[in-house]
Scaffold this motif. Structure first.
Motif, PDB file in Angstrom:
ATOM      1  N   ALA A  15       0.824  -1.021   0.141  1.00 35.56           N
ATOM      2  CA  ALA A  15      -0.014  -0.037  -0.129  1.00 35.56           C
ATOM      3  C   ALA A  15       0.575   1.296   0.083  1.00 35.56           C
ATOM      4  CB  ALA A  15      -0.905   0.077   1.330  1.00 35.56           C
ATOM      5  N   GLY A  16       1.961   1.165   0.726  1.00 37.89           N
ATOM      6  CA  GLY A  16       2.963   2.266   0.978  1.00 37.89           C
ATOM      7  C   GLY A  16       3.609   2.685  -0.637  1.00 37.89           C
ATOM      8  N   ILE A  17       3.798   1.537  -1.366  1.00 36.20           N
ATOM      9  CA  ILE A  17       4.441   1.683  -2.666  1.00 36.20           C
ATOM     10  C   ILE A  17       3.099   2.313  -3.472  1.00 36.20           C
ATOM     11  CG2 ILE A  17       5.172   0.594  -4.754  1.00 36.20           C
ATOM     12  CD1 ILE A  17       6.590  -1.640  -2.730  1.00 36.20           C
ATOM     13  N   ARG A  18       2.132   1.661  -3.566  1.00 39.63           N
ATOM     14  CA  ARG A  18       0.966   2.559  -4.371  1.00 39.63           C
ATOM     15  C   ARG A  18       0.642   4.104  -3.934  1.00 39.63           C
ATOM     16  NH1 ARG A  18      -1.328  -2.614  -3.369  1.00 39.63           N
ATOM     17  NH2 ARG A  18      -2.625  -1.800  -1.563  1.00 39.63           N
ATOM     18  N   TYR A  19       0.957   4.354  -2.614  1.00 41.13           N
ATOM     19  CA  TYR A  19       0.745   5.615  -2.053  1.00 41.13           C
ATOM     20  C   TYR A  19       1.858   6.356  -2.861  1.00 41.13           C
ATOM     21  CZ  TYR A  19       0.757   9.198   1.636  1.00 41.13           C
ATOM     22  OH  TYR A  19       0.680  10.373   2.287  1.00 41.13           O
ATOM     23  N   ALA A  20       2.889   6.009  -2.556  1.00 46.07           N
ATOM     24  CA  ALA A  20       4.151   6.907  -2.969  1.00 46.07           C
ATOM     25  C   ALA A  20       3.972   7.154  -4.488  1.00 46.07           C
ATOM     26  CB  ALA A  20       5.487   6.056  -2.578  1.00 46.07           C
ATOM     27  N   ILE A  21       3.592   6.166  -5.278  1.00 49.86           N
ATOM     28  CA  ILE A  21       3.611   6.352  -6.779  1.00 49.86           C
ATOM     29  C   ILE A  21       2.468   7.445  -6.913  1.00 49.86           C
ATOM     30  CG2 ILE A  21       2.657   5.275  -9.019  1.00 49.86           C
ATOM     31  CD1 ILE A  21       3.920   2.559  -8.021  1.00 49.86           C
ATOM     32  N   MET A  22       1.187   7.283  -6.360  1.00 50.08           N
ATOM     33  CA  MET A  22       0.248   8.222  -6.631  1.00 50.08           C
ATOM     34  C   MET A  22       0.825   9.624  -6.295  1.00 50.08           C
ATOM     35  SD  MET A  22      -2.435   8.138  -7.664  1.00 50.08           S
ATOM     36  CE  MET A  22      -3.145   6.603  -7.774  1.00 50.08           C
ATOM     37  N   HIS A  23       1.639   9.823  -5.014  1.00 54.25           N
ATOM     38  CA  HIS A  23       2.004  11.108  -4.518  1.00 54.25           C
ATOM     39  C   HIS A  23       3.216  11.707  -5.561  1.00 54.25           C
ATOM     40  CE1 HIS A  23      -0.710  12.003  -1.243  1.00 54.25           C
ATOM     41  NE2 HIS A  23      -0.959  10.643  -1.386  1.00 54.25           N
ATOM     42  N   LEU A  24       3.997  10.879  -5.887  1.00 51.68           N
ATOM     43  CA  LEU A  24       5.020  11.261  -6.729  1.00 51.68           C
ATOM     44  C   LEU A  24       4.372  11.729  -8.139  1.00 51.68           C
ATOM     45  CD1 LEU A  24       7.934   8.932  -5.916  1.00 51.68           C
ATOM     46  CD2 LEU A  24       7.503  11.209  -5.011  1.00 51.68           C
ATOM     47  N   LEU A  25       3.565  10.833  -8.661  1.00 51.80           N
ATOM     48  CA  LEU A  25       2.882  11.328  -9.771  1.00 51.80           C
ATOM     49  C   LEU A  25       2.032  12.706  -9.785  1.00 51.80           C
ATOM     50  CD1 LEU A  25       1.980  10.377 -12.720  1.00 51.80           C
ATOM     51  CD2 LEU A  25       0.049   9.434 -11.755  1.00 51.80           C
ATOM     52  N   GLY A  26       1.591  12.823  -8.589  1.00 52.18           N
ATOM     53  CA  GLY A  26       0.917  14.300  -8.323  1.00 52.18           C
ATOM     54  C   GLY A  26       1.969  15.377  -8.347  1.00 52.18           C
ATOM     55  N   GLY A  27       2.967  14.841  -7.395  1.00 54.60           N
ATOM     56  CA  GLY A  27       3.967  15.929  -7.595  1.00 54.60           C
ATOM     57  C   GLY A  27       4.689  16.444  -8.856  1.00 54.60           C
ATOM     58  N   VAL A  28       4.868  15.624  -9.925  1.00 51.68           N
ATOM     59  CA  VAL A  28       5.244  15.622 -10.998  1.00 51.68           C
ATOM     60  C   VAL A  28       4.405  16.763 -11.667  1.00 51.68           C
ATOM     61  CG1 VAL A  28       5.946  14.925 -13.263  1.00 51.68           C
ATOM     62  CG2 VAL A  28       6.776  13.627 -11.336  1.00 51.68           C
ATOM     63  N   ILE A  29       3.075  16.184 -11.604  1.00 50.88           N
ATOM     64  CA  ILE A  29       2.015  17.124 -12.264  1.00 50.88           C
ATOM     65  C   ILE A  29       1.988  18.562 -11.663  1.00 50.88           C
ATOM     66  CG2 ILE A  29      -0.637  17.545 -12.696  1.00 50.88           C
ATOM     67  CD1 ILE A  29      -0.714  14.430 -12.760  1.00 50.88           C
ATOM     68  N   LEU A  30       2.035  18.794 -10.439  1.00 49.38           N
ATOM     69  CA  LEU A  30       2.274  20.145  -9.625  1.00 49.38           C
ATOM     70  C   LEU A  30       3.351  20.728 -10.354  1.00 49.38           C
ATOM     71  CD1 LEU A  30       1.029  21.944  -7.570  1.00 49.38           C
ATOM     72  CD2 LEU A  30       2.522  20.759  -6.042  1.00 49.38           C
ATOM     73  N   MET A  31       4.597  20.094 -10.452  1.00 49.90           N
ATOM     74  CA  MET A  31       5.716  20.783 -10.860  1.00 49.90           C
ATOM     75  C   MET A  31       5.665  21.262 -12.355  1.00 49.90           C
ATOM     76  SD  MET A  31       8.999  21.275  -9.483  1.00 49.90           S
ATOM     77  CE  MET A  31       9.248  22.866 -10.259  1.00 49.90           C
ATOM     78  N   VAL A  32       4.922  20.354 -13.106  1.00 48.13           N
ATOM     79  CA  VAL A  32       4.883  20.809 -14.599  1.00 48.13           C
ATOM     80  C   VAL A  32       4.042  22.081 -14.652  1.00 48.13           C
ATOM     81  CG1 VAL A  32       3.576  20.402 -16.549  1.00 48.13           C
ATOM     82  CG2 VAL A  32       4.917  18.545 -15.228  1.00 48.13           C
ATOM     83  N   GLY A  33       2.917  22.148 -13.635  1.00 46.39           N
ATOM     84  CA  GLY A  33       2.150  23.490 -13.534  1.00 46.39           C
ATOM     85  C   GLY A  33       2.867  24.496 -13.001  1.00 46.39           C
ATOM     86  N   ILE A  34       3.687  24.449 -11.871  1.00 44.61           N
ATOM     87  CA  ILE A  34       4.538  25.498 -11.504  1.00 44.61           C
ATOM     88  C   ILE A  34       5.293  26.169 -12.556  1.00 44.61           C
ATOM     89  CG2 ILE A  34       6.286  25.961  -9.756  1.00 44.61           C
ATOM     90  CD1 ILE A  34       4.685  24.139  -7.846  1.00 44.61           C
ATOM     91  N   VAL A  35       5.893  25.210 -13.284  1.00 44.36           N
ATOM     92  CA  VAL A  35       7.108  25.669 -14.129  1.00 44.36           C
ATOM     93  C   VAL A  35       6.440  26.405 -15.471  1.00 44.36           C
ATOM     94  CG1 VAL A  35       8.412  24.890 -15.879  1.00 44.36           C
ATOM     95  CG2 VAL A  35       8.863  23.712 -13.922  1.00 44.36           C
ATOM     96  N   GLY A  36       5.192  25.888 -15.765  1.00 42.30           N
ATOM     97  CA  GLY A  36       4.286  26.743 -16.623  1.00 42.30           C
ATOM     98  C   GLY A  36       3.986  28.212 -16.164  1.00 42.30           C
ATOM     99  N   VAL A  37       3.555  28.317 -14.854  1.00 47.28           N
ATOM    100  CA  VAL A  37       2.974  29.345 -14.309  1.00 47.28           C
ATOM    101  C   VAL A  37       4.245  30.247 -14.203  1.00 47.28           C
ATOM    102  CG1 VAL A  37       2.125  30.530 -12.226  1.00 47.28           C
ATOM    103  CG2 VAL A  37       1.036  28.451 -13.169  1.00 47.28           C
ATOM    104  N   ALA A  38       5.454  29.867 -13.520  1.00 43.52           N
ATOM    105  CA  ALA A  38       6.473  30.483 -13.643  1.00 43.52           C
ATOM    106  C   ALA A  38       7.165  31.108 -14.782  1.00 43.52           C
ATOM    107  CB  ALA A  38       7.650  29.759 -12.725  1.00 43.52           C
ATOM    108  N   LEU A  39       6.794  30.379 -16.034  1.00 44.88           N
ATOM    109  CA  LEU A  39       7.371  30.913 -17.222  1.00 44.88           C
ATOM    110  C   LEU A  39       6.658  31.982 -17.605  1.00 44.88           C
ATOM    111  CD1 LEU A  39       8.625  27.862 -19.034  1.00 44.88           C
ATOM    112  CD2 LEU A  39      10.100  29.506 -18.059  1.00 44.88           C
ATOM    113  N   GLN A  40       5.006  31.907 -17.477  1.00 43.81           N
ATOM    114  CA  GLN A  40       3.938  32.744 -17.985  1.00 43.81           C
ATOM    115  C   GLN A  40       4.385  33.889 -17.216  1.00 43.81           C
ATOM    116  OE1 GLN A  40       0.569  30.814 -17.636  1.00 43.81           O
ATOM    117  NE2 GLN A  40       0.903  29.295 -19.552  1.00 43.81           N
ATOM    118  N   THR A  41       4.416  34.095 -15.788  1.00 43.67           N
ATOM    119  CA  THR A  41       4.321  35.352 -15.020  1.00 43.67           C
ATOM    120  C   THR A  41       5.497  35.801 -14.782  1.00 43.67           C
ATOM    121  OG1 THR A  41       4.098  34.006 -13.107  1.00 43.67           O
ATOM    122  CG2 THR A  41       2.117  34.582 -14.135  1.00 43.67           C
ATOM    123  N   GLY A  42       6.717  34.864 -14.955  1.00 43.46           N
ATOM    124  CA  GLY A  42       8.004  35.487 -14.434  1.00 43.46           C
ATOM    125  C   GLY A  42       8.216  35.220 -12.854  1.00 43.46           C
TER     126      GLY A  42
END
Lengths: 568, 89
Positions: free
Chosen positions: A143-170
């Motif tokens: 269950a911990g492995i499934r939990y980690a995969i889910m949260h790391l995936l969520g983290g990657v998606i969040l990072m993609v968004g953050i990079v996009g927002v940072a590039l757009q707004t500076g």
């Protein structure tokens, strides 16, 4: 330099010291560190305290505001209550990771920019995974492995968004936004991963009940509420959240009704309660955001209380299924009373914390004229009483006599439960004490006669429905399929099928290759001979002694061919 | 565990339970009757009607239990479903 040091660092330091410290020193660190953190939280003034430069961006590791202090306060209080509950039973590494996890949540509360937020966010994912693993069973491991995969995936998606927002707004400064383009959608989805929003709500009920009885007290508090905090901060008034929240509210009720595992019932009701908060953030008015923040505060306390009482039952009986429990009120009166207080609070019964905070959200929906939202939230309030308010205490402490006669809670667990139960009632009786600390000024009145009567009718008649429908709710030794079935079964089967096909192809290819190699080998042996080391009488065609006449003939043939080709 | 009900905990004796049901029903009735004394502010009309909360709460629960029951027919699997692969109930 000191102005950029987050109060989170105190808990991080404590987490590091818990391992090496022994005996009373460890206990002292466990109990004092959250209180020092609490003090530090209230030393943080409003606004950005200090900045650092990182990759051309301004980092704001510490930014204060009433909302931030409110969430940091409840996270620190939770660490204290959880530490007190757990310190005599939990292993040191579980306590250390739980404190680091709490520190991550406090770090998120004070993060002024996306980069700081992301770092603490990922630390939470990391340490909470270890807390799940501290369950120590093979089920906890997977269950911990499934939990980690889910949260790391969520983290990657969040990072993609953050990079996009940072590039757009500076800028990486955290500003309120709406999900309007790809980057902001990615930020929203990344946060919603941690809030256990659909369609991945299942990670919560999958992982939390596998942690140890002490670990689940910590793990129920931080991740989802940090996500609610981030939503209030970044996406106030995002209309999508209303629908997402309502789905979570109903999902939690239905799945909790089907569930047999005591802590999984409570895990589903976390999704349900977070749904109320997400919906409130979607409504987005000052009253709604106040409601979301207040409800998160109250929720952490009563949910911890419920999980503590379930934890005591599991520690004392070794059972975690409704079908094996029942009648425990005889020998565990204190645990039963604390469990019931938590259950009444989560149901929003008048005079408990849930009533003074959840009704703010309903009021906000009514004020905005959102008819469907208002009635669905009212129905959900009835449903909460059904699935958590009565179902949990009934099946654990009453129901039938299971014959179990366990002792009541150990003194530290009892004290932690009484502490949290008192808070539930205090916030219910004196809501102004909490309202003072909400992000916006509060004019809301919880105790109006008509409102109390309405909710009493709603809840008590839900109780009537529960007892009349009891035959329909007989517990079965089952689990319920969720969307995670798609990756735990369907995806697994597809992967297995693909690997079978690849294996078959590989075998075919290997036969083909070995056949080809064999014929090449025999050809080369025929013409060049076998390896020198091998004893062999036969020599290759080219290695034999050929008569001079044959050689002359070949030269003549080749010369003729050369002349012929040259002529053409 | 005892054979004779009067030896069991007072809370689970049939007489107590009967009494509790009576008290519960009286409290239920009182919550509705109280509405004659204090008006419930209806935000959308119907929610101000006498006994609306009672009826709404009861039927909301009925619907949720029935929906859960129905979904349970499709979604419920044995406890060891994920351990064994795909053994059904």
């Amino acid at each position: 330099m000191s102005e950029i040091l987050s109060p989170a660092l105190i808990l991080f330091a404590a987490a590091l010291l818990i391992g090496p410290a022994r005996g009373h020193w460890r206990t002292a660190i466990l109990l004092i560190a959250p209180l020092v953190t609490l003090w530090a939280v209230w030393q943080v003034p409003d606004g950005v305290i200090g900045t650092l430069s990182f990759l051309e961006y301004q980092i704001e590791p510490l930014e204060g505001s009433p909302l931030r202090r409110l969430f940091a306060t409840i996270f620190a209080l939770m660490a204290f209550g959880g530490g007190f509950y757990a310190f005599r039973h939990a292993r040191w590494y579980e306590l250390a990771t739980a404190y680091a996890y709490a520190a991550g949540a406090i770090g998120v509360s004070f993060a002024g920019d996306f980069i700081t937020l992301f770092v603490y966010w990922e630390l939470m994912a990391l340490f909470s995974t270890v807390v799940v693993w501290c369950g120590g069973t093979p089920a906890a491991r997977s269950a911990g492995i499934r939990y980690a995969i889910m949260h790391l995936l969520g983290g990657v998606i969040l990072m993609v968004g953050i990079v996009g927002v940072a590039l757009q707004t500076g800028s990486v400064d955290i500003q309120p936004m709406l999900a309007t383009d790809f980057s902001t959608w990615m930020v929203l989805i990344g946060i919603l991963f941690n809030a256990a929003a659909p369609p991945i709500s299942s990670w919560l009920a999958d992982a939390y009940p596998e942690s140890s009885p002490t670990g689940s007290v910590f793990i129920s508090a931080f991740t989802t509420k940090a996500a609610v905090f981030a939503l209030i901060l970044i996406f106030p008034g995002e209309p999508v959240l209303i629908g997402v929240g309502l789905y979570m509210v109903m999902y939690g009720i239905i799945y909790a009704l089907l569930e047999n595992d005591v802590r999984r019932i409570l895990a589903y009701s976390i999704v349900n309660q977070v749904g109320f908060m997400v919906c409130a953030v979607g409504i987005g008015t000052e009253l709604a955001l106040n409601g979301a923040a207040a409800h998160a505060f109250a929720h952490i306390i009563y949910k911890a209380l419920l999980i503590m009482s379930a934890g005591v039952v599991i520690i004392r009986t070794g059972e975690n299924k409704c079908t094996n429990l029942g009648g425990l009120f005889r020998t565990m009166p204190l645990t039963a009373v604390c469990g019931i207080v938590g259950a009444l609070a989560i149901s929003g019964f008048p005079l408990t914390s849930g009533f003074t905070t959840k009704t703010m959200i309903s009021q906000a929906a009514a004020t905005e004229g959102l008819v469907a939202v208002y009635f669905l939230l009212a129905a959900a309030s009835a449903g909460v009483f059904l699935h958590a308010g009565i179902k949990f205490p009934w099946f654990v402490f009453f129901q039938r006599d299971s014959g179990l006669r366990p002792r009541d809670a150990p003194w530290n667990m009892a004290a932690a439960m009484v502490f949290f139960a008192t808070l539930c009632i205090l916030i219910g009786v004196f809501p102004e004490a909490l309202y003072r600390f909400l992000p916006y000024p509060v004019t809301y009145q919880a105790y109006v006669a008509g409102k109390v009567i309405f909710y009493l009718q709603l809840l008590l008649f839900s109780g009537l429905a529960f007892f009349l429908l009891l035959p329909l709710m007989r517990r079965t030794r089952t689990i319920s399929l969720d969307t995670d079935w798609l990756w735990r079964v369907v995806l697994l089967r597809i992967a297995n099928a693909v690997s079978t096909v690849l294996l078959a192809l590989g075998t075919k290819f290997a036969t083909l290759a070995s056949g080809l190699l064999g014929s090449l080998r025999s050809l080369s042996e025929r013409y060049f001979g076998q390896l020198a080391s091998e004893e062999s009488g036969r020599r290759g065609v080219f290695a034999r002694d050929w008569p001079i006449g044959v050689t002359a003939l070949w030269i003549a043939v080749l010369l003729t061919a050369y002349v012929f080709i040259y002529y053409i | 565990m005892t054979d004779r009900p009067e030896n069991d905990h007072w809370l689970v004796r049939p007489t107590t339970i009967r009494l509790l049901w009576w008290v519960f029903c009286i409290v239920l009735a009182l919550t509705v009757i109280a509405q004659f004394g204090f008006s419930v502010k209806g935000y959308f009309g119907v929610d101000g009607w006498i006994g609306f909360g009672a009826v709404f709460g009861f039927f909301a629960c009925l619907v949720m239990v029935l929906v859960a029951k129905g979904l349970g027919l499709i979604l419920k699997r044995g406890e060891r479903y994920y351990d064994d692969g795909d053994s059904d109930v």
